[in-house]
Structures are given as structure tokens and as C-alpha cells.
Design a protein around this motif. Structure first.
Motif: not given
Ligand code: PLP
Length: 402
Positions: A13-19, A21-27
Motif C-alpha cells: 500500500n505504501s507504493y500505491q501513490d507512486l508512478s 517507473e518508481t514502483k518498478a525500481i523500488h517496490a
């Protein structure tokens, strides 16, 4: 010690608001979970884990106990893939076909599936499975909603579509089909989203219950992993299929998880370039005098031009086209290509061309009925410079028709 739990729970859920590209790198990549704060997730090869409490071992356990049930490198990848589809639930498998196989075990003898009739390859898996298990299947043109509605029976439990189709690139309307599925109490919609990837089509957001990917294609993208993935809207379906992943022993290996997780870091960039190259080739081929038909949704002549623009945010790199002549010319064309390789895959950094109908052992009549013949070439644009690809095709056309 890696304390990382599997890809269930609320962490995503902490990644939900990210775009994207950002999720692909950090989630899923939190370094805190590794003993040395590794920024690159380690390849954890251990197939068993020392247990603090020897009474707890379960296929659905969230603590790691045994390699088939869970692996920290695998859950790192599964969390990342789940985040890309805006969910908490993903599983990875040894191939796309293994993922489909696990998914089909949600059905039992006497159940009924309504399936797209144009899939090329995976449909054979489905047919064989149904024959062996007593599950009924009807193949329909899933681009026509009425055909799906009419095929639904009291025992229908799943609608299974691939969009766009292979090799004609016909688009099915995921949102409308989800509405049809959910107007019945027990029908789930499963979508093969290998061609568009979550970057261009978010099928769970459009109402699908399960999304399937061949990781072998764009998601890994580097032609060195065979893998598959499923993402799920509900924890309930995820848990059921997770049981099959563990029980059948078909989870993706740690090394392949590592490579795929690394591939995802550049997925957004790669898909943009793939899409641009596919469009450039489609436009080039459309104006070529030796090409009789180009199938790419960016062209207004494509029957799903509108749907592709409204439901997806870009295009896969696949262009199917018919060249003038017969199998002889198609074969000569593919063999004369120099940079573009004659390969039966897609979604790689390198461009591939293949002859889908010519490679079939049987079932050609069904394709002839759809207007598809041996002079159809399926091209998958890689990440090369589009001008070089066009030059390669140009010299190959010259050789073919000299
Ligand atoms: C390749 C592919 C599959 C099968 O995946 P494998 O990884 O080869 O088992 C399924 N669907 C589509 C659309 C594919 O391109």
C-alpha cells in the motif's frame, strides 16, 4: 537472515501513490530486509530454512520454510510485479505456460471456460488441459461481446482472453468483458497481458480478476529467462493458486527471479522504445508496395484502432504483416534479414521475425478462415535504432523480389 515474508499483506500500500517507473525500481526492494542492507536483492539459493519453531511448516506460511513454498528473491520479484498491477498479490512460475496451468486448476471437472479463439500456442495448453480434466471449453471471438455473452452457460466459471490477439493483434474490451463476467455470480475474468505489459494495460484496474504474463517476453525483456507470472485482485484467489505453485513445484528459480527483477527496472523505458519502434515499422510497411496488409492498432485501418487508444496507454512492439506472394516470398524475406533475427519469440531487446502460420503442424484451416495465410510475418521490434531496422527490411525486400 532474510526475514522477508511472501507477497501478501499490506506492505504494498505504501507504493500505491507512486508512478509506474518508481514502483518498478523500488517496490519490494527494501534493503532493510536483508542482513547487509543490500541495495541489489541477493540471489538466495537456499532451498530450506532453519526454523525457530519446528511445529510450523505450511504451504501458505508467510515465513520462509522450504524453497517450494517461498523464497526471498522470489517474493522480492513478486512484490514488484504485484505493485505494477496495483495489487498486493502476484506469483511467479517457471514459464508462462506453467502460470496458465496453475490458473486452470481453479476449475474442476464439469466447469466451463469461455476462451478467446486467437491465442497461438497457449490455446493448445488449454485444450489439452480440458481434455484431460473434463473441463468444458468454448472458443469464441472475444472482440465481439455478444459472442462471449452467448457462450456463457450455468456452469461457466472463467472467461479467458488474450488481448491483443496473436498474430492479428485484435483487441478485446477488458472493461466490458469484466462487466459481463461479474454480472454472473461465479465467473472470473483472466487476461493474458503479455503483449501490452502492465505498463500499457492495467487489466486488474479495468476489472479483471487475474492477469497472466509470460515473463519470457517484455517483463524480463533480455531473452535469458523463461518465466510466467499471475497477478490477482483478491487474496482468496491468490491463496488458492499459491497452493498450486507450491504443490506442483513450478515456482520461478531464484536466479531467474533475480534476472527478471533486474529487467523490470527498465521496463518503462524499454516499453516506450518498443512501442515507438513498432509504430515506425508499421508506418514504413504500410507504405511499402510489396506489403499487402499491415496489422498494427496505431493505423486507422486496424479494426481496434479506437479501443487500443482508449483502453491502453501505448502499443506492444509487434507488427504482423502480409507480403505479396506466398510462403516462398515470406520465407525468403525472413531469411534475408540481417539484423532482425528469425526467432520464434517476442519482447526482447533484439528484433525478431517469424512465420507463425507456416510453422504450424496442424490447424491451418482455422487461420485461413480468419484470413491469415503463410505469407503472414510476425515482427517484434527490439530496441535497436528504427532506421537501421527499416534499412534491414529494405535490403531484404530487394533480395526477395529481385
Ligand atoms: C510466450 C507467450 C505465452 C507462453 O509463455 P511461455 O513463457 O513461453 O510459457 C503465453 N502468452 C503469450 C501472449 C505469449 O507471448
Amino acid at each position: 537472515m532474510a526475514q522477508d515474508a511472501d507477497s501478501s499483506g499490506d506492505e504494498m500500500n505504501s507504493y500505491q501513490d507512486l508512478s509506474f517507473e518508481t514502483k518498478a525500481i523500488h517496490a519490494g526492494q527494501e534493503f532493510e530486509k536483508w542482513s547487509h542492507s543490500e541495495v541489489v536483492p541477493p540471489i538466495v539459493t537456499t532451498m530450506t530454512f532453519a526454523q525457530e519453531d519446528p511445529t510450523i511448516i505450511s504451504l501458505l506460511s508467510t515465513a520462509h520454510t522450504y524453497g517450494r513454498f517461498g523464497n526471498p528473491t522470489r517474493s522480492t520479484l513478486e512484490k514488484c510485479i504485484a505493485a505494477l498491477d496495483n495489487t498486493n498479490y502476484a506469483l511467479t512460475f517457471t514459464s508462462g505456460c506453467a502460470a496458465i496451468h496453475a490458473l486452470l486448476h481453479l476449475l474442476k471437472s464439469g466447469d466451463h471456460i469461455v476462451s478467446s479463439n486467437e491465442q497461438f500456442g497457449p490455446d493448445a495448453v488449454l485444450e489439452d488441459f480440458c481434455k484431460a480434466t473434463g473441463v468444458e471449453v468454448d472458443f469464441v471471438d472475444s472482440t465481439v461481446l455478444k459472442q462471449i455473452e452467448d457462450a456463457i452457460k450455468p456452469n461457466t466459471k472463467m472467461i479467458w482472453i488474450m488481448t491483443p490477439s496473436n498474430p492479428r493483434l485484435r483487441y478485446s474490451d477488458v472493461a466490458s468483458i469484466a462487466k459481463i463476467a461479474h454480472s454472473h455470480p461465479n465467473i472470473i475474468l483472466a487476461v493474458d497481458n503479455t503483449f501490452l505489459t502492465p505498463y500499457f494495460l492495467r487489466a486488474l484496474d479495468l476489472g479483471a480478476d487475474i492477469v497472466m504474463y509470460s515473463l519470457t517476453k517484455y517483463l524480463n525483456g533480455h531473452n535469458d529467462v523463461m518465466g510466467g507470472a499471475l497477478t490477482f485482485l483478491s487474496e482468496e484467489l491468490y491463496k488458492k493458486v499459491k497452493y498450486y505453485q507450491a504443490a506442483f513445484g513450478i515456482a520461478l528459480s531464484p536466479f531467474d527471479c533475480y534476472l527478471t527483477n533486474r529487467g523490470l527496472k527498465t521496463l518503462a523505458l524499454r516499453m516506450q522504445k518498443h512501442s515507438d519502434n513498432g509504430i515506425a515499422i508499421a508506418r514504413y510497411l504500410q507504405s511499402h508496395p510489396m506489403v499487402s496488409k499491415v496489422m498494427h492498432p496505431v493505423l486507422p485501418s486496424h479494426p481496434d484502432h479506437e479501443l487500443a487508444m482508449t483502453q491502453c496507454s501505448g502499443y506492444s512492439s509487434i507488427v504482423s504483416f502480409e507480403i505479396k506472394g506466398t510462403l516462398k516470398e515470406a520465407k525468403k524475406f525472413v531469411q534475408s534479414l540481417q539484423i532482425i533475427q528469425s526467432c520464434g519469440s517476442l519482447g526482447s531487446y533484439a528484433s525478431f521475425a517469424m512465420l507463425p502460420i507456416a510453422q504450424l503442424f496442424s490447424g491451418k484451416e482455422a487461420w485461413y478462415k480468419l484470413g491469415v495465410h503463410e505469407n503472414l510475418i510476425r515482427f517484434s521490434a527490439g530496441l535497436e535504432n528504427a532506421d537501421d531496422l527499416i534499412k534491414d527490411m529494405e535490403q531484404s525486400f530487394d533480395k526477395t523480389y529481385q
